[in-house]
Design an enzyme around this catalytic site. Structure first.
Site, PDB file in Angstrom:
ATOM      1  N   THR A  31       0.840  -1.180   0.000  1.00  0.00           N
ATOM      2  CA  THR A  31       0.000   0.000   0.000  1.00  0.00           C
ATOM      3  C   THR A  31       0.879   1.234   0.000  1.00  0.00           C
ATOM      4  O   THR A  31       1.884   1.269   0.706  1.00  0.00           O
ATOM      5  CB  THR A  31      -0.942   0.031   1.221  1.00  0.00           C
ATOM      6  OG1 THR A  31      -1.613   1.282   1.271  1.00  0.00           O
ATOM      7  CG2 THR A  31      -0.222  -0.202   2.521  1.00  0.00           C
ATOM      8  N   ILE A  32       0.520   2.219  -0.795  1.00  0.00           N
ATOM      9  CA  ILE A  32       1.357   3.411  -0.823  1.00  0.00           C
ATOM     10  C   ILE A  32       1.190   4.244   0.438  1.00  0.00           C
ATOM     11  O   ILE A  32       2.032   5.069   0.753  1.00  0.00           O
ATOM     12  CB  ILE A  32       1.114   4.277  -2.076  1.00  0.00           C
ATOM     13  CG1 ILE A  32      -0.249   4.936  -2.050  1.00  0.00           C
ATOM     14  CG2 ILE A  32       1.320   3.490  -3.341  1.00  0.00           C
ATOM     15  CD1 ILE A  32      -0.397   6.042  -3.081  1.00  0.00           C
ATOM     16  N   ASP A  33       0.099   4.021   1.178  1.00  0.00           N
ATOM     17  CA  ASP A  33      -0.152   4.801   2.392  1.00  0.00           C
ATOM     18  C   ASP A  33       0.802   4.447   3.522  1.00  0.00           C
ATOM     19  O   ASP A  33       0.996   5.228   4.440  1.00  0.00           O
ATOM     20  CB  ASP A  33      -1.588   4.597   2.875  1.00  0.00           C
ATOM     21  CG  ASP A  33      -2.612   5.056   1.873  1.00  0.00           C
ATOM     22  OD1 ASP A  33      -2.392   6.111   1.253  1.00  0.00           O
ATOM     23  OD2 ASP A  33      -3.627   4.373   1.704  1.00  0.00           O
ATOM     24  N   ARG A  68       5.674  32.704  -5.850  1.00  0.00           N
ATOM     25  CA  ARG A  68       4.375  32.185  -5.413  1.00  0.00           C
ATOM     26  C   ARG A  68       4.581  31.098  -4.369  1.00  0.00           C
ATOM     27  O   ARG A  68       5.653  30.515  -4.246  1.00  0.00           O
ATOM     28  CB  ARG A  68       3.598  31.567  -6.583  1.00  0.00           C
ATOM     29  CG  ARG A  68       3.384  32.462  -7.759  1.00  0.00           C
ATOM     30  CD  ARG A  68       2.193  33.321  -7.545  1.00  0.00           C
ATOM     31  NE  ARG A  68       1.924  34.072  -8.773  1.00  0.00           N
ATOM     32  CZ  ARG A  68       1.407  35.251  -8.792  1.00  0.00           C
ATOM     33  NH1 ARG A  68       1.086  35.852  -7.681  1.00  0.00           N
ATOM     34  NH2 ARG A  68       1.194  35.869  -9.921  1.00  0.00           N
ATOM     35  N   MET A  75      -1.579  11.758  -1.442  1.00  0.00           N
ATOM     36  CA  MET A  75      -2.465  10.754  -0.863  1.00  0.00           C
ATOM     37  C   MET A  75      -1.960  10.348   0.522  1.00  0.00           C
ATOM     38  O   MET A  75      -0.790  10.463   0.837  1.00  0.00           O
ATOM     39  CB  MET A  75      -2.527   9.522  -1.772  1.00  0.00           C
ATOM     40  CG  MET A  75      -3.563   8.524  -1.381  1.00  0.00           C
ATOM     41  SD  MET A  75      -3.633   7.229  -2.621  1.00  0.00           S
ATOM     42  CE  MET A  75      -4.789   6.149  -1.834  1.00  0.00           C
ATOM     43  N   GLY A  76      -2.842   9.872   1.325  1.00  0.00           N
ATOM     44  CA  GLY A  76      -2.502   9.392   2.654  1.00  0.00           C
ATOM     45  C   GLY A  76      -3.776   9.278   3.461  1.00  0.00           C
ATOM     46  O   GLY A  76      -4.168  10.212   4.142  1.00  0.00           O
ATOM     47  N   ARG A  77      -4.427   8.170   3.362  1.00  0.00           N
ATOM     48  CA  ARG A  77      -5.779   8.000   3.880  1.00  0.00           C
ATOM     49  C   ARG A  77      -5.918   8.400   5.340  1.00  0.00           C
ATOM     50  O   ARG A  77      -6.655   9.318   5.655  1.00  0.00           O
ATOM     51  CB  ARG A  77      -6.198   6.543   3.667  1.00  0.00           C
ATOM     52  CG  ARG A  77      -7.619   6.275   3.999  1.00  0.00           C
ATOM     53  CD  ARG A  77      -8.018   4.905   3.617  1.00  0.00           C
ATOM     54  NE  ARG A  77      -6.893   3.977   3.724  1.00  0.00           N
ATOM     55  CZ  ARG A  77      -7.004   2.703   3.542  1.00  0.00           C
ATOM     56  NH1 ARG A  77      -8.157   2.190   3.251  1.00  0.00           N
ATOM     57  NH2 ARG A  77      -5.972   1.910   3.636  1.00  0.00           N
TER      58      ARG A  77
END
Length: 87
Positions: A31-33, A68, A75-77
């Site tokens: 899982t990438i999380d 700027r 992502m990161g649930r």
């Protein structure tokens, strides 16, 4: 001789239900999380951090040239591991 479960939170939850019924399970965290309990790093996490870091590096020079501030969301649930490691 065992069911190999490859995946994240949902896959491991389902694998746990099979294990509770006596089916031998081998869990492979993917899982990438990087939010699986008892796991230091999971497959996919390093790639996600590398991709986010590369994008932030490219955005940094653009933001600087135009004076700027850019806000970048990754992502990161339930946790912010990708954001933390990218920073």
């Amino acid at each position: 001789d065992a069911l190999v479960a490859v995946g994240g939170d949902g896959s491991m939850t389902l694998a746990g239900k099979f294990a509770a019924k006596g089916i031998p399970i081998v869990g492979v965290p993917k899982t990438i999380d990087n939010d699986l309990a008892d796991t230091n790093y999971s497959f996919g996490f390093d790639t996600a951090v590398s991709t986010a870091t590369e994008a932030v590096d490219k955005l940094h020079s653009t933001a600087s040239a135009h004076q700027r501030v850019f806000v970048v969301e990754v992502m990161g649930r339930y946790v912010g591991w990708i954001a933390l490691h990218t920073g």
